[in-house]
Structure formats: structure tokens, C-alpha cells
Enzyme design. Structure first.
Site, PDB file in Angstrom:
ATOM      1  N   GLU A  91       0.808  -1.208   0.000  1.00 50.10           N
ATOM      2  CA  GLU A  91       0.000   0.000   0.000  1.00 50.10           C
ATOM      3  C   GLU A  91       0.847   1.265   0.000  1.00 50.10           C
ATOM      4  OE1 GLU A  91      -2.210  -0.412   3.571  1.00 50.10           O
ATOM      5  OE2 GLU A  91      -0.484   0.034   4.810  1.00 50.10           O
ATOM      6  N   CYS A 118       3.473   8.512   0.136  1.00 46.35           N
ATOM      7  CA  CYS A 118       4.101   7.752   1.217  1.00 46.35           C
ATOM      8  C   CYS A 118       4.267   6.319   0.710  1.00 46.35           C
ATOM      9  CB  CYS A 118       3.180   7.813   2.439  1.00 46.35           C
ATOM     10  SG  CYS A 118       3.726   6.796   3.792  1.00 46.35           S
ATOM     11  N   CYS A 125       6.554  -6.168   8.183  1.00 46.23           N
ATOM     12  CA  CYS A 125       7.680  -5.477   8.805  1.00 46.23           C
ATOM     13  C   CYS A 125       8.180  -6.301   9.988  1.00 46.23           C
ATOM     14  CB  CYS A 125       7.250  -4.090   9.281  1.00 46.23           C
ATOM     15  SG  CYS A 125       8.614  -3.149   9.972  1.00 46.23           S
ATOM     16  N   CYS A 129       6.478  -2.861  15.774  1.00 46.09           N
ATOM     17  CA  CYS A 129       6.068  -1.828  16.734  1.00 46.09           C
ATOM     18  C   CYS A 129       4.664  -2.179  17.230  1.00 46.09           C
ATOM     19  CB  CYS A 129       6.068  -0.460  16.068  1.00 46.09           C
ATOM     20  SG  CYS A 129       7.698   0.003  15.484  1.00 46.09           S
ATOM     21  N   CYS A 132       1.407  -0.666  15.519  1.00 51.63           N
ATOM     22  CA  CYS A 132       1.398  -0.567  14.059  1.00 51.63           C
ATOM     23  C   CYS A 132       0.836  -1.825  13.423  1.00 51.63           C
ATOM     24  CB  CYS A 132       2.824  -0.324  13.570  1.00 51.63           C
ATOM     25  SG  CYS A 132       2.986  -0.504  11.791  1.00 51.63           S
ATOM     26  N   CYS A 347      -0.554   2.933   9.420  1.00 50.58           N
ATOM     27  CA  CYS A 347       0.478   2.208   8.685  1.00 50.58           C
ATOM     28  C   CYS A 347       0.166   0.712   8.584  1.00 50.58           C
ATOM     29  CB  CYS A 347       1.756   2.480   9.450  1.00 50.58           C
ATOM     30  SG  CYS A 347       3.174   1.565   9.017  1.00 50.58           S
TER      31      CYS A 347
HETATM   32  S1  SF4 Z   1       5.855   1.586  12.581  1.00 55.51           S
HETATM   33 FE1  SF4 Z   1       5.205  -0.318  11.568  1.00 55.51          FE
HETATM   34  S2  SF4 Z   1       6.137  -0.275   9.553  1.00 55.51           S
HETATM   35 FE2  SF4 Z   1       7.191   1.257  10.807  1.00 55.51          FE
HETATM   36  S3  SF4 Z   1       8.953   0.157  11.685  1.00 55.51           S
HETATM   37 FE3  SF4 Z   1       7.313  -0.034  13.170  1.00 55.51          FE
HETATM   38  S4  SF4 Z   1       6.271  -1.981  12.648  1.00 55.51           S
HETATM   39 FE4  SF4 Z   1       7.543  -1.394  10.921  1.00 55.51          FE
END
Ligand code: SF4
Length: 359
Positions: A91, A118, A125, A129, A132, A347
């Protein structure tokens, strides 16, 4: 098969030389992809048909297919879902602002006067986090440089808008996909590529400390660097951004000091503000201690709740108050709107929804 998007001049020159064609054909091809953003071979007009036929047998033009487009309220961001050749979804977001100021500052990028894409750099990922959606989904693979820059080309073509800025803040940690990110940045800023002003390209990282220094040196500090801070307290930051356990704040901040003092480069911090979690007086003090010597700018972004992290967004008044406290300490702070609360645009969230729907 390789793709033209993501290729650099040397590679395209070898390709046309392999067909017995003169070097200037490589310049024409670069122009068609990175300046005119063609998405199909038959859009290329000034090259002989036989040449196109031969080339298309050797290399694919594009790496992505269009997916869905989801628009928020009027004036809000638009999310785009693209499909990779191996059947995955990624995305990107287009953030349009009305302000036509020439201000090149990071605030202006956020505030207005531009069409900012973006981009995502990975499918999923590994950083995970806590707040996220991308971090909650499975990591599949890195994106190629072609898949990264093609997001910019496609959004420009689909919307008919002139893209003015690119931020590497979508799905994935750009510095965990170092080589492709570096190549994509070069393609975006070099005169033979998209030719964006380098200060109009921002790479955001969760804080992979050794890679930050390597990256800043590799791009000669030309593009903007944005670091996800999210807390000034190691324990809290580790619970939000697990990579903090490996690269704690002390190491991160000392690397950023080096970048700021030795290389004279500006730093921007991103700070996702979560009610009753990282909005304390102690955080305000800690942020001030970290950011002031760096003269860093701070973008405060109210948390956009996701089901996997059941915490609350701060009230608008609480977010304002937090920013005011930072400003009173002499910090340069911008309160940003959460991108696309109305379109599940935290995100990675759109892709996660899609994965759930198709599971
Ligand atoms: S905010 Fe989401 S996409 Fe960005 S580094 Fe952390 S887990 Fe990965």
C-alpha cells in the site's frame, strides 16, 4: 524477470547495447519511465517497434498491478493498494495539501502545498512496533527498488497529479531493506531519474542505529532523515518499538549527535502520542533533553487505534497541551493529523484488512 522500473543508467545501457542499439536509446528509455512514468510498452512512442518487441522479451516494464483506491473525507489522504507480480499486496498513500507555499521545511511537507506519496518498502515489517498494523502482520519479503519507485509513478499517473514529495513511511522499515531503499532514493533524486529535489524525499526509520549512519553517508546527507522516537524512556520505548532493546536510546541519540554535529544534518523525530502511555511530564522533559541539543524538529501524531493495541488516542485538547509543553521548552513542534483515520490508514492497516478479507 527484471523490470525497467528500478533499473539504473548502466543497466539500461547494457540492455540496449545487448540489442545492438545506440546508447541514446537508453537515455530515451530512462526518460519514458522516470519522467513520463509510462506503464505499458505501447505508451513509448519514439522507439522502433522491433526494439520494443526485443526489449519486452528481455525485461518487464513494470513490477506492480493496480489494486484498490480508498479515499478519506474531502481533502484527506487517498490510499492505494497495489499487487506485486508474485501476488502480494502493498500500500501507498497520497497526501494532498492546498497550501502552495515554497517552504521546503518538513512542516510544510506535512502542512501543505504539495502532493506527497508515502511509499512502502517491505511486505510486512520485522520491527513489530506495538501500535502498528504492519508490525502485526507476517513479514513476507523486501520490496525491490522498482516496486518502491513504481508506487510514485503509478499514483502520479492514476491521479493526474504532479507528485512533489516522497516519504518512506509506509509499510516496512526502509533501513532493514537497505540496498533497495538506497537505490530507490537515488532513482528518485538523480537528474536521470525522477529528479525530485533531495530535500523533498524523507526516509523514516524506527532507529536501526548502525544503518542510520551508513545511510546518511551513502546519500551524502542529501535526503531528509526522520526517526521514530515515540518515547524518551527506554522501558516505554522498548515496549512500543522492540528494536530499542537492541539499539537503546543512548546509542541512537549518540549516532544522531554525530550526524547533526559532524555532518551538519537536520533530524526530525516522529512521536506517536498515546493516551496515558507516553504523554507524561517525564516524557516532555526527556524529549526536551534528547531533542534540544540536536535542534531536532518533532512531529507529534495522535495515535490511530488498531484492534491489536487497545490503547486510546489522546483527546485533541490533550495533544495540544502536550505540544504546548514541548514548545515552552523551546522545541520546534508540529501537531500532525493522523493520516486517514477515516480510511483505516494507520500504517499497514489497509493491507492487513485485505489479508483478513481474503484469508
Ligand atoms: S511503525 Fe510499523 S512499519 Fe514502521 S517500523 Fe514499526 S512496525 Fe515497521
Amino acid at each position: 524477470m527484471k523490470t525497467l522500473y528500478g533499473s539504473i543508467p548502466d543497466e539500461i545501457e547494457s540492455l540496449v547495447a545487448g540489442q545492438g542499439l545506440p546508447k541514446y536509446r537508453a537515455v530515451q528509455l530512462l526518460d519514458w519511465i522516470y519522467k513520463k512514468n509510462v506503464l505499458a510498452w505501447d505508451e513509448i512512442r519514439n522507439l522502433p517497434k522491433e526494439m520494443i518487441q526485443k526489449l519486452s522479451g528481455e525485461i518487464r516494464l513494470t513490477a506492480l498491478e493496480p489494486g484498490e483506491e480508498k479515499k478519506a473525507v474531502a481533502g484527506g489522504p487517498t490510499k492505494f493498494l497495489f499487487k506485486t507480480a508474485d501476488g502480494h499486496f502493498l500500500e501507498s498513500v497520497l497526501i494532498s495539501r492546498q497550501d502552495s507555499s515554497d517552504d521546503e521545511s518538513e512542516e510544510a511537507v506535512v502542512r501543505g502545498g504539495r502532493e506527497t506519496v508515502c511509499v512502502s518498502t517491505q511486505l510486512g515489517c520485522k520491527i513489530q512496533c506495538a501500535f502498528c498494523a504492519s508490525g502485526q502482520g507476517k513479514f513476507t519479503r523486501n520490496l525491490t527498488a522498482g516496486e518502491i519507485v513504481e508506487q510514485v509513478a503509478r499514483i502520479g499517473r492514476v491521479t493526474g497529479k504532479k507528485i512533489t514529495n516522497v516519504v518512506f513511511m509506509g509499510m516496512g522499515e526502509p533501513l532493514d531493506n537497505f540496498d533497495a531503499t538506497l537505490r530507490a532514493v537515488h532513482i528518485l533524486i538523480e537528474p536521470w531519474g525522477f529528479a525530485f529535489g533531495a530535500r523533498r524525499v524523507t526516509v523514516s526509520t524506527s532507529g536501526i542505529t548502525p544503518k542510520i549512519l551508513e545511510f546518511v553517508k551513502a546519500v551524502d546527507g542529501r535526503v531528509r532523515l526522520s526517526v521514530s522516537l515515540h518515547s524518551s524512556i527506554d522501558e516505554v520505548r522498548s515496549s512500543l518499538v522492540p528494536i530499542n532493546r537492541r539499539y537503546p536510546l543512548k546509542d541512537l541519540v549518540s549516532a544522531l549527535r554525530k550526524i547533526n554535529q559532524d555532518l551538519k544534518r537536520d533530524i526530525t523525530f516522529e512521536y506517536t502520542l498515546i493516551a496515558d502511555l507516553n504523554d507524561s511530564e517525564e516524557e516532555v522533559e526527556g524529549i526536551s533533553i534528547i531533542a534540544k541539543p540536536l535542534r531536532a524538529k518533532i512531529n507529534v501524531i495522535p495515535y490511530n487505534p488498531i484492534a491489536e493495541f487497545p490503547h486510546k488516542a489522546p483527546t485533541p485538547e490533550a495533544a495540544e497541551r502536550f505540544c504546548e509543553q514541548l514548545k515552552r521548552r523551546g522545541l520546534h513542534v508540529t501537531l500532525r493529523q493522523t493520516v486517514g483515520r477515516d480510511i483505516d490508514a494507520a500504517c499497514g492497516q489497509l493491507r492487513l484488512d485485505r489479508a483478513r478479507r481474503t484469508a
